[in-house]
Scaffold this active site. Structure first.
Site, PDB file in Angstrom:
ATOM      1  N   HIS A  56     -11.332  10.568   6.196  1.00  0.00           N
ATOM      2  CA  HIS A  56     -11.102   9.137   6.413  1.00  0.00           C
ATOM      3  C   HIS A  56     -10.587   8.794   7.808  1.00  0.00           C
ATOM      4  CE1 HIS A  56     -10.400   5.006   5.343  1.00  0.00           C
ATOM      5  NE2 HIS A  56      -9.086   5.097   5.483  1.00  0.00           N
ATOM      6  N   GLU A  61       0.845  -1.188   0.000  1.00  0.00           N
ATOM      7  CA  GLU A  61       0.000   0.000   0.000  1.00  0.00           C
ATOM      8  C   GLU A  61       0.882   1.240   0.000  1.00  0.00           C
ATOM      9  OE1 GLU A  61      -3.034   0.008   2.972  1.00  0.00           O
ATOM     10  OE2 GLU A  61      -4.059  -1.738   2.148  1.00  0.00           O
ATOM     11  N   ARG A  68      -1.570   9.373   8.929  1.00  0.00           N
ATOM     12  CA  ARG A  68      -1.485   7.930   9.209  1.00  0.00           C
ATOM     13  C   ARG A  68      -0.974   7.158   7.997  1.00  0.00           C
ATOM     14  NH1 ARG A  68      -4.821   3.567   8.177  1.00  0.00           N
ATOM     15  NH2 ARG A  68      -6.497   4.901   7.401  1.00  0.00           N
ATOM     16  N   HIS A  99      -8.955  10.330   2.580  1.00  0.00           N
ATOM     17  CA  HIS A  99      -8.602   9.210   1.706  1.00  0.00           C
ATOM     18  C   HIS A  99      -8.754   9.663   0.263  1.00  0.00           C
ATOM     19  CE1 HIS A  99      -8.439   5.268  -0.132  1.00  0.00           C
ATOM     20  NE2 HIS A  99      -8.052   4.768   1.022  1.00  0.00           N
ATOM     21  N   ARG A 149      -0.990   9.643   1.493  1.00  0.00           N
ATOM     22  CA  ARG A 149      -2.382   9.968   1.196  1.00  0.00           C
ATOM     23  C   ARG A 149      -2.655  11.467   1.091  1.00  0.00           C
ATOM     24  NH1 ARG A 149      -5.632   5.462   4.858  1.00  0.00           N
ATOM     25  NH2 ARG A 149      -5.266   3.717   3.427  1.00  0.00           N
TER      26      ARG A 149
END
Length: 535
Positions: free
Chosen positions: A330, A111, A365, A227, A273
């Site tokens: 998100h 990811e 995060r 997100h 992100r």
């Protein structure tokens, strides 16, 4: 009934805590709706853990720090990333199934912002659902889950600063008090403060508002992760398209086929992100739609069955391979200030999961670190509580301070709150808009908290009040941080500033009682900084 541990919220952190406590503990879990409506249950991504032969927890830690723009507490990062493989193995030994390759080894996915394949999945894109079902199935008889309870106040002895439970409204409208020796907030973040969000419908900052009203310290509320890829149809976001899709090769493109992230970041579509979200936002703001091109994923419907089904229900033709996307709220990196056991500054009040701010995530995060933190914090708090001498709530119970219910504002509609948050405190912010929004929020009694009583108010009124209060905390913190870092981007201060690195914006209700001109408390995070790794 004497409650040893009262847990408000029913996600991964909550259920892990309950599971890890001894059966000698009487545990009550209160959930706002039902057990299946939580961010944990919706989590498509997996759990980040350095399980691969070429991986190491220190690599995981460095990726976490870089994604968090070095605002993280390095000791916290090292502790949790080091524990990750043990937490996975503990689940496997308990019977929780994870996806494996043909050789029977864990199938490790990739990811964004990770330097190694280290994402552990269960059921493809249903990891959260699989974990939740496992934890519910294996819960013991000392654990009782009560659904459809709206908690509206924490009971605190103002003389000893001890929390002894909470007040809630049951499904039939009955108000009741839950007296507990230990009270835990595990209510998740605040996604639905925004128009576009990936969160479960119930998640809008209740726990943070509860803690703030009770006198708990709140930190880093300006750091909201958006997100990058929510499915976007007819001006609305419908659901989340996991970052694992881009991990499998999908790319962000315009209608003409231009690669959106080609020259933006070395990691391109797998950049952190906040960078991907801000880039998509710029395209959408100029009227140009953005799509996720999945044409290169041969087995998309088998690999991502939940996402494929969501797209079909929204009328998306998967054969064309283009999924319209937009960024949405998100994850909250800030929250109730805690240590690594979940302890707050109020005795016997704890916070775990997304509602807590441990310093693990920093300013942004890292993908798949949320379920990991929930698992870690649940187990850590269970270990702490089991070492404590058992007490009863009535040992420190007394009446909470009487409130003079002489003011309650006329509240705006939920949609207006969400739209204003998206416009004034969303993906791109500036001082003028933040100040305008703060003044609007202050008009709803944010500086007169001691005069407001929620006893005779409906669930809808209290929920909107909590939304406004949490929005106030985000906006005030965002106005204070005069730089851009991670999930906090200000167009009037577009660069990171070294003097702001590791400085936390801390808030307590005592600061907002009288003088709004007083500066917010700024605190240094603890721990030494890992050296910065350039890629």
């Amino acid at each position: 009934m004497a409650i040893d541990v009262l847990i408000i919220g029913s996600g991964i952190a909550s259920l892990q805590l309950a599971k890890k406590l001894s059966t000698d503990f009487n545990v009550i879990i209160l959930t706002k709706s039902n057990i299946e409506i939580s961010n944990s249950y919706l989590a498509q991504g997996g759990i980040a853990a350095s399980m691969g032969d070429s991986d190491d927890y220190r690599k995981h830690a460095l990726d976490t720090l870089e994604a968090g723009r070095f605002h993280n507490n390095p000791e916290v990062v090292a502790e949790i990333t080091n524990a990750a493989p043990f937490l996975i193995n503990d689940l496997r030994q308990g019977g929780c199934a994870f996806d494996e390759d043909m050789a029977g080894n864990l199938a490790l996915g990739m990811e964004g912002a990770h330097s190694e394949n280290r994402i552990v999945h269960s059921g493809g894109d249903t990891t959260g659902k699989q974990l939740m079902q496992y934890l519910v199935k294996t819960k013991t008889n000392n654990i009782k889950i009560i659904e459809n309870v709206f908690v509206y106040e924490l009971m605190v002895n103002t003389n000893t600063k001890q929390c002894f439970g909470a007040k809630g409204i049951l499904a039939d409208g009955t108000r009741t008090e839950f007296y507990s020796a230990h009270t835990v907030i595990a209510t998740g973040g605040c996604g639905n403060l925004y128009t576009y969000a990936s969160s479960a419908s119930t998640i809008m900052g209740d726990g943070i508002a509860l803690a703030y009203l009770a006198g708990a310290n709140i930190s880093d509320m300006e750091f909201i992760q958006f997100h990058p890829t929510l499915l976007y149809v007819n001006g609305k976001t419908i659901g989340l398209i996991s970052e694992a899709v881009r991990g499998d090769g999908a790319r962000l493109v315009t209608a003409s086929g231009e690669y959106v992230m080609e020259h933006v970041h070395p990691y391109k579509d797998l950049a952190p992100r906040h960078i991907v979200s801000q880039t998509i936002y710029q395209y959408l703001s100029s009227g140009e739609p953005v799509y996720l091109d999945i044409s290169m994923i041969a087995n998309f419907q088998e690999r991502f069955p939940t996402i494929a089904n969501m797209c079909r229900e929204a009328g998306i033709d998967l054969q064309k391979g283009l999924l319209p996307v937009a960024p949405g709220s998100h994850f909250l990196m800030g929250g109730i200030d805690t240590d690594l056991h979940g302890r707050t500054n109020i005795n016997n009040l704890y916070a775990i999961g997304e509602a807590a701010c441990t310093g693990f995530h920093g300013a942004n995060r890292l993908a798949s670190n949320s379920l990991l933190e929930g698992l870690y914090m649940g187990k850590s708090l269970a270990t702490l509580l089991q070492k404590k001498t058992k007490i009863k709530a009535k040992m420190f119970q007394c009446k909470t301070e009487e409130k003079k219910a002489n003011f309650f504002p006329i509240l705006p509609e939920r949609g207006e709150i969400q739209n204003r948050m998206m416009e004034y405190a969303g993906i791109v912010r500036n001082g003028i808009h933040l100040q305008m929004h703060l003044e609007w929020l202050e008009g709803f009694g944010m500086t007169n908290l001691e005069q407001i009583s929620l006893e005779n108010k409906s669930v809808e009124e209290i929920e909107k009040y909590f939304m406004l209060l949490t929005a106030f905390l985000i906006t005030k913190s965002a106005l204070e941080r005069k730089e851009s870092r991670g999930g906090h981007f200000r167009s009037d201060y577009p660069m990171e500033k070294n003097e702001w690195m590791k400085k936390k914006v801390c808030m307590n209700r005592e600061q907002t009682k009288e003088n709004q001109n007083e500066p917010i408390k700024i605190a240094e995070t603890t721990g030494s900084i890992f050296y910065r790794r350039y890629r």
